[in-house]
Design a protein around this motif. Structure first.
Motif, PDB file in Angstrom:
ATOM      1  N   TYR A 280       0.841  -1.198   0.000  1.00 46.27           N
ATOM      2  CA  TYR A 280       0.000   0.000   0.000  1.00 46.27           C
ATOM      3  C   TYR A 280       0.875   1.247   0.000  1.00 46.27           C
ATOM      4  CZ  TYR A 280      -4.101  -2.793   1.398  1.00 46.27           C
ATOM      5  OH  TYR A 280      -5.139  -3.694   1.449  1.00 46.27           O
ATOM      6  N   HIS A 281       0.397   2.290  -0.658  1.00 41.80           N
ATOM      7  CA  HIS A 281       1.026   3.591  -0.450  1.00 41.80           C
ATOM      8  C   HIS A 281      -0.044   4.674  -0.423  1.00 41.80           C
ATOM      9  CE1 HIS A 281       1.702   4.886  -4.962  1.00 41.80           C
ATOM     10  NE2 HIS A 281       0.803   5.679  -4.437  1.00 41.80           N
ATOM     11  N   VAL A 282       0.330   5.785   0.176  1.00 42.42           N
ATOM     12  CA  VAL A 282      -0.514   6.973   0.139  1.00 42.42           C
ATOM     13  C   VAL A 282       0.379   8.146  -0.246  1.00 42.42           C
ATOM     14  CG1 VAL A 282      -0.261   7.299   2.638  1.00 42.42           C
ATOM     15  CG2 VAL A 282      -2.095   8.472   1.417  1.00 42.42           C
ATOM     16  N   MET A 283      -0.060   8.918  -1.238  1.00 46.72           N
ATOM     17  CA  MET A 283       0.633  10.128  -1.651  1.00 46.72           C
ATOM     18  C   MET A 283      -0.014  11.315  -0.957  1.00 46.72           C
ATOM     19  SD  MET A 283       3.168   9.578  -3.797  1.00 46.72           S
ATOM     20  CE  MET A 283       3.402  11.030  -4.816  1.00 46.72           C
ATOM     21  N   ILE A 284       0.785  12.080  -0.250  1.00 46.59           N
ATOM     22  CA  ILE A 284       0.306  13.292   0.419  1.00 46.59           C
ATOM     23  C   ILE A 284       0.754  14.488  -0.408  1.00 46.59           C
ATOM     24  CG2 ILE A 284       0.347  14.663   2.531  1.00 46.59           C
ATOM     25  CD1 ILE A 284       1.153  12.105   4.026  1.00 46.59           C
ATOM     26  N   ARG A 285      -0.185  15.149  -1.019  1.00 44.26           N
ATOM     27  CA  ARG A 285       0.130  16.323  -1.834  1.00 44.26           C
ATOM     28  C   ARG A 285      -0.105  17.590  -1.006  1.00 44.26           C
ATOM     29  NH1 ARG A 285       1.451  14.195  -6.450  1.00 44.26           N
ATOM     30  NH2 ARG A 285       0.476  12.252  -7.129  1.00 44.26           N
ATOM     31  N   ASN A 286       0.627  18.636  -1.338  1.00 42.84           N
ATOM     32  CA  ASN A 286       0.556  19.884  -0.569  1.00 42.84           C
ATOM     33  C   ASN A 286       0.692  19.614   0.927  1.00 42.84           C
ATOM     34  OD1 ASN A 286      -0.085  21.425  -2.994  1.00 42.84           O
ATOM     35  ND2 ASN A 286      -2.092  20.439  -2.877  1.00 42.84           N
ATOM     36  N   PRO A 287       1.771  18.937   1.343  1.00 37.65           N
ATOM     37  CA  PRO A 287       1.880  18.513   2.741  1.00 37.65           C
ATOM     38  C   PRO A 287       2.115  19.647   3.728  1.00 37.65           C
ATOM     39  CG  PRO A 287       3.911  18.015   1.568  1.00 37.65           C
ATOM     40  CD  PRO A 287       2.926  18.482   0.538  1.00 37.65           C
ATOM     41  N   GLY A 288       2.564  20.802   3.229  1.00 42.06           N
ATOM     42  CA  GLY A 288       2.782  21.925   4.132  1.00 42.06           C
ATOM     43  C   GLY A 288       4.060  21.847   4.942  1.00 42.06           C
ATOM     44  N   VAL A 289       4.853  20.788   4.752  1.00 47.98           N
ATOM     45  CA  VAL A 289       6.167  20.668   5.395  1.00 47.98           C
ATOM     46  C   VAL A 289       7.175  20.282   4.323  1.00 47.98           C
ATOM     47  CG1 VAL A 289       5.244  20.010   7.654  1.00 47.98           C
ATOM     48  CG2 VAL A 289       5.835  18.238   5.991  1.00 47.98           C
ATOM     49  N   THR A 290       8.433  20.573   4.602  1.00 40.93           N
ATOM     50  CA  THR A 290       9.491  20.282   3.640  1.00 40.93           C
ATOM     51  C   THR A 290      10.271  19.053   4.086  1.00 40.93           C
ATOM     52  OG1 THR A 290       9.716  22.620   3.102  1.00 40.93           O
ATOM     53  CG2 THR A 290      11.562  21.189   2.523  1.00 40.93           C
ATOM     54  N   LEU A 291      10.521  18.160   3.138  1.00 39.86           N
ATOM     55  CA  LEU A 291      11.360  16.982   3.371  1.00 39.86           C
ATOM     56  C   LEU A 291      12.136  16.747   2.085  1.00 39.86           C
ATOM     57  CD1 LEU A 291      12.001  14.594   5.370  1.00 39.86           C
ATOM     58  CD2 LEU A 291      10.301  13.283   4.070  1.00 39.86           C
ATOM     59  N   ASP A 292      13.456  16.674   2.161  1.00 44.74           N
ATOM     60  CA  ASP A 292      14.216  16.542   0.922  1.00 44.74           C
ATOM     61  C   ASP A 292      14.982  15.232   0.807  1.00 44.74           C
ATOM     62  OD1 ASP A 292      16.279  16.935   2.683  1.00 44.74           O
ATOM     63  OD2 ASP A 292      17.207  18.589   1.574  1.00 44.74           O
ATOM     64  N   ARG A 293      14.805  14.337   1.799  1.00 42.25           N
ATOM     65  CA  ARG A 293      15.457  13.032   1.689  1.00 42.25           C
ATOM     66  C   ARG A 293      14.578  11.974   2.358  1.00 42.25           C
ATOM     67  NH1 ARG A 293      20.760  14.207   3.265  1.00 42.25           N
ATOM     68  NH2 ARG A 293      20.189  16.401   3.379  1.00 42.25           N
ATOM     69  N   PRO A 294      14.674  10.705   1.949  1.00 40.96           N
ATOM     70  CA  PRO A 294      13.855   9.646   2.545  1.00 40.96           C
ATOM     71  C   PRO A 294      14.210   9.418   4.016  1.00 40.96           C
ATOM     72  CG  PRO A 294      14.754   8.942   0.433  1.00 40.96           C
ATOM     73  CD  PRO A 294      15.454  10.205   0.802  1.00 40.96           C
ATOM     74  N   ILE A 295      13.197   9.066   4.799  1.00 39.41           N
ATOM     75  CA  ILE A 295      13.394   8.729   6.207  1.00 39.41           C
ATOM     76  C   ILE A 295      12.614   7.460   6.536  1.00 39.41           C
ATOM     77  CG2 ILE A 295      13.919  11.056   7.027  1.00 39.41           C
ATOM     78  CD1 ILE A 295      11.002  11.412   7.777  1.00 39.41           C
ATOM     79  N   LEU A 296      13.055   6.791   7.604  1.00 40.34           N
ATOM     80  CA  LEU A 296      12.427   5.543   8.037  1.00 40.34           C
ATOM     81  C   LEU A 296      12.323   5.553   9.556  1.00 40.34           C
ATOM     82  CD1 LEU A 296      11.504   2.551   7.378  1.00 40.34           C
ATOM     83  CD2 LEU A 296      13.877   1.916   7.860  1.00 40.34           C
ATOM     84  N   PRO A 297      11.135   5.796  10.121  1.00 37.63           N
ATOM     85  CA  PRO A 297      10.985   5.740  11.583  1.00 37.63           C
ATOM     86  C   PRO A 297      11.011   4.283  12.047  1.00 37.63           C
ATOM     87  CG  PRO A 297       8.862   6.192  10.549  1.00 37.63           C
ATOM     88  CD  PRO A 297       9.879   6.159   9.446  1.00 37.63           C
ATOM     89  N   ARG A 340       3.179  12.171  13.835  1.00 43.49           N
ATOM     90  CA  ARG A 340       4.128  12.097  14.946  1.00 43.49           C
ATOM     91  C   ARG A 340       5.559  12.206  14.448  1.00 43.49           C
ATOM     92  NH1 ARG A 340       2.862   6.904  18.354  1.00 43.49           N
ATOM     93  NH2 ARG A 340       3.971   8.106  19.961  1.00 43.49           N
ATOM     94  N   VAL A 341       5.753  11.970  13.160  1.00 47.93           N
ATOM     95  CA  VAL A 341       7.095  12.054  12.571  1.00 47.93           C
ATOM     96  C   VAL A 341       7.360  13.458  12.037  1.00 47.93           C
ATOM     97  CG1 VAL A 341       8.659  11.088  10.825  1.00 47.93           C
ATOM     98  CG2 VAL A 341       6.974   9.608  11.942  1.00 47.93           C
ATOM     99  N   LEU A 342       6.367  14.006  11.336  1.00 41.33           N
ATOM    100  CA  LEU A 342       6.499  15.342  10.730  1.00 41.33           C
ATOM    101  C   LEU A 342       5.383  16.236  11.282  1.00 41.33           C
ATOM    102  CD1 LEU A 342       7.198  14.254   7.025  1.00 41.33           C
ATOM    103  CD2 LEU A 342       8.873  15.156   8.642  1.00 41.33           C
ATOM    104  N   PRO A 343       5.596  16.861  12.424  1.00 41.25           N
ATOM    105  CA  PRO A 343       4.547  17.699  13.025  1.00 41.25           C
ATOM    106  C   PRO A 343       4.108  18.809  12.071  1.00 41.25           C
ATOM    107  CG  PRO A 343       6.365  17.346  14.559  1.00 41.25           C
ATOM    108  CD  PRO A 343       6.824  16.824  13.238  1.00 41.25           C
ATOM    109  N   GLY A 344       2.812  19.040  12.031  1.00 41.01           N
ATOM    110  CA  GLY A 344       2.280  20.093  11.171  1.00 41.01           C
ATOM    111  C   GLY A 344       1.978  19.651   9.758  1.00 41.01           C
ATOM    112  N   ILE A 345       2.258  18.407   9.423  1.00 42.62           N
ATOM    113  CA  ILE A 345       1.972  17.942   8.064  1.00 42.62           C
ATOM    114  C   ILE A 345       0.463  17.944   7.819  1.00 42.62           C
ATOM    115  CG2 ILE A 345       1.910  15.478   8.686  1.00 42.62           C
ATOM    116  CD1 ILE A 345       3.280  14.932   5.964  1.00 42.62           C
ATOM    117  N   ARG A 346       0.080  18.369   6.615  1.00 40.18           N
ATOM    118  CA  ARG A 346      -1.333  18.355   6.220  1.00 40.18           C
ATOM    119  C   ARG A 346      -1.610  17.077   5.434  1.00 40.18           C
ATOM    120  NH1 ARG A 346      -0.398  24.067   4.539  1.00 40.18           N
ATOM    121  NH2 ARG A 346      -0.244  23.229   2.426  1.00 40.18           N
ATOM    122  N   THR A 347      -2.646  16.362   5.793  1.00 42.12           N
ATOM    123  CA  THR A 347      -2.969  15.099   5.124  1.00 42.12           C
ATOM    124  C   THR A 347      -4.359  15.119   4.490  1.00 42.12           C
ATOM    125  OG1 THR A 347      -3.802  14.159   7.200  1.00 42.12           O
ATOM    126  CG2 THR A 347      -1.475  13.799   6.692  1.00 42.12           C
TER     127      THR A 347
END
Length: 423
Positions: A280-297, A340-347
């Motif tokens: 499964y995947h979900v694409m979050i468009r216009n997330p309102g936060v910046t991320l420029d590299r992959p992360i794995l919690p 919880r990983v990216l506070p303020g993200i819009r989903t």
């Protein structure tokens, strides 16, 4: 009047995912006349829906060190990426037991080395293809960061990755100050991490494959948009493939059709212990936060990958889901945790996807000639690593199918390991 002879190909590649496309391009580089055939558009299956990681030198089998109790615990834990349709679980127990038989240290060591033989050369091979295809702008090289909740958690994770570091895989320990510098929008609940600089990720996996197919077509390859019904043979040798509209003639056939591959192999008298595992995947468009590299919690192992102006969450496994309804709860679990990983993200602006990936119980793909039919070859079972290992696997398959010596040892990937008495 003379009737023109029907087209005959040196090689027909069934499947236009990343492995099939890489095999087709590598076959062309060896002078073969190649047809690429698929009922769907190139890169529209698992290659479309993956986490977007195209170079990753940190591969270990997902079941490393797992016991039956750990597996059951993960399957029952809503915060785990492993999920199962419980109504189908009893029938799947033998497959899970086969998988767990490879979870011990010796097998994990063997499997990790085999996967490394695929993924480590992949960066250079891909770079050649991307540049030739004019697709270099679709790939970014910014590494990957595993996020940990404590120093102890990071150090335990670091210890598990010791074999990879001994094999020359670069890694760096991070503290909170490092995370604040490299991924400033990540929650400060994550105090430590591990940076893997060799990772590269795609901004649009399907567009990347489309450009590679355009390169294939520009080099006189042929694209056939059709479903393969059967592989045709005569006297124990391949003669081509049959589609609803015609029979396509070919001297050799490479089966690289993802989850459809096992069915074709079974029809050819070569069944393998295969599972079609949902992703499964979900694409979050216009997330309102910046991320420029992959992360794995590490507290909830799903991949978080920036793709242009969007962020993709992926990495969920669903066993027994083929033919069953889409599970929105699996998407919701990721969306709940991402806050919880990216506070303020819009989903609020999202799109969802589910596709199926081809899994074998030892975590290794099949890159092999048929044991029964001359001119028939198999290239499938990549689990979640097809996008990462497609380049090396495709090049090895091209050598195998044209009678040359592959650059890597294909013994770990042989079909005969699933035949009694063989590995």
């Amino acid at each position: 009047m003379t009737t023109p002879a029907p087209t005959r190909y040196d090689v027909i590649v069934i499947g236009a995912g990343i492995a099939g496309v890489c095999a087709a391009l590598s076959l062309q580089s060896r002078g073969a006349k190649v047809a690429l055939i698929d009922e769907a558009q190139p890169g529209s299956g698992a290659s479309f829906g993956n986490a977007g990681i195209v170079v990753n030198t940190n591969l270990r089998p997902v079941f490393a060190g797992m016991t039956p109790a750990v597996l059951l615990g993960m399957l029952r834990n809503p915060a785990s990426p492993l999920n199962v349709r419980w109504s189908r679980f009893p029938a799947m127990v033998p497959w899970f037991l086969k998988m767990l038989s490879h979870a011990g240290p010796a097998e994990v060591d063997r499997i990790t080395k085999a996967l490394a033989s695929l993924c480590q050369p992949g960066a250079g091979l891909y770079e050649e293809m991307w540049q030739a295809a004019g697709a270099g702008d679709l790939v970014e090289a910014k590494g990957n960061i595993a996020l940990n909740l404590s120093e102890a958690e990071r150090d335990a994770h670091w210890e598990k990755l010791g074999q990879l570091r001994a094999m020359g895989v670069g890694m760096e320990k991070l503290d909170r100050a490092d995370l604040a510098r490299l991924v400033p929008t990540v929650s400060d609940r994550y105090t430590h991490g591990i940076y893997s600089p060799a990772y590269k990720h795609a901004l649009d996996p399907q567009l990347l494959i489309t450009r590679m197919v355009d390169l294939f077509l520009s080099q006189k390859g042929e694209w056939i948009n059709a479903r393969v019904l059967d592989i045709t043979t005569e006297g124990g040798r391949v003669t081509g493939v049959r589609t609803p509209g015609a029979t396509v003639a070919g001297d050799r056939v490479v089966v690289a059709a993802g989850t459809a591959s096992a069915g074709l192999a079974k029809r050819m008298g070569e069944p393998v212990p295969h599972q079609a595992v949902g992703g499964y995947h979900v694409m979050i468009r216009n997330p309102g936060v910046t991320l420029d590299r992959p992360i794995l919690p590490i507290d909830f192992r799903f991949a978080i990958t920036p793709m242009g102006d969007a962020i993709r969450l992926a990495g969920i496994y669903e066993f027994g889901g083929e033919g069953m309804p889409f599970r929105t709860d699996l998407i919701n679990n990721m969306l709940s945790h991402i806050t919880r990983v990216l506070p303020g993200i819009r989903t609020s602006d999202t799109s969802m996807w589910r596709g199926f990936r081809s899994y074998l119980p030892d975590g290794l793909p099949i890159i092999s000639a048929s044991s029964r039919t001359e001119g028939l070859f198999y290239l499938f079972g990549f689990s979640s690593s097809g996008m990462i290992n497609g380049a090396t696997a495709g090049k090895a398959m091209a050598a195998l199918a044209t009678g040359a010596q592959p650059d890597i040892d294909l013994a770990p990937f042989a079909l005969k390991r699933f035949i009694k008495g063989g590995r």
